[in-house]
Design a protein around this motif. Structure first.
Motif, short mmCIF file in Angstrom:
data_model
loop_
_atom_site.label_atom_id
_atom_site.label_comp_id
_atom_site.label_asym_id
_atom_site.label_seq_id
_atom_site.Cartn_x
_atom_site.Cartn_y
_atom_site.Cartn_z
N ARG A 1 10.48 39.93 -43.82
CA ARG A 1 10.32 40.28 -45.24
C ARG A 1 9.51 39.22 -45.99
N SER A 2 9.74 37.97 -45.68
CA SER A 2 9.00 36.91 -46.39
C SER A 2 7.52 36.95 -46.04
N ARG A 3 7.17 37.36 -44.83
CA ARG A 3 5.75 37.48 -44.46
C ARG A 3 5.08 38.61 -45.23
N THR A 4 5.77 39.73 -45.39
CA THR A 4 5.17 40.88 -46.07
C THR A 4 5.04 40.62 -47.57
N VAL A 5 5.94 39.83 -48.14
CA VAL A 5 5.89 39.51 -49.56
C VAL A 5 4.74 38.55 -49.83
N ASP A 6 4.49 37.62 -48.91
CA ASP A 6 3.43 36.62 -49.10
C ASP A 6 2.03 37.25 -49.01
N ASN A 7 1.89 38.33 -48.27
CA ASN A 7 0.56 38.94 -48.09
C ASN A 7 0.16 39.81 -49.20
#
Length: 122
Positions: A116-122
């Motif tokens: 989830r943190s990867r998708t939010v950062d992109n």
């Protein structure tokens, strides 16, 4: 072939007898025998009190494996979830199925947080 008990094994036996044995009374000792409990003065593996072996010893699996097996005491590693004893004889990583499920839930939770943190950062 019996062997001498270690200090830790003697302490574990004393703790189990005084806290969990139904036949033990602090004032009288062993109630069926009307004397001091046989297991409190135990120095070697071998003959165990039948009630202790069948009813009390299964409460501590590490001590049970050490007392009931031949040769030196088996090695145990701590369970990463609860700290309980896990035998080092194979691929077993957790002391019980419950701890294995808890670890799997934690791994899945951490993976999903990371995703989830990867998708939010992109």
């Amino acid at each position: 072939m019996s062997r001498e008990l270690t200090r830790e094994e003697k302490a574990a036996i004393r703790k189990l007898v005084t806290s969990m044995c139904a036949n033990y009374d602090r004032g009288y000792g062993c109630l069926p025998l009307d004397c001091e409990c046989y297991m409190l003065g135990k120095c070697y593996t071998g003959a165990l009190c039948r009630y202790f072996r069948e009813a009390v010893l299964p409460l501590d699996p590490a001590l049970e494996a050490a007392l009931c097996s031949e040769g030196p005491p088996p090695d145990f590693k701590p369970c990463p979830v609860c700290g309980g004893p896990v035998p080092m004889d194979g691929r077993q990583a957790y002391c019980s199925q419950r701890c294995a499920q808890a670890a799997r839930r934690r791994q899945k939770r951490d993976f999903m947080r990371k995703t989830r943190s990867r998708t939010v950062d992109n």
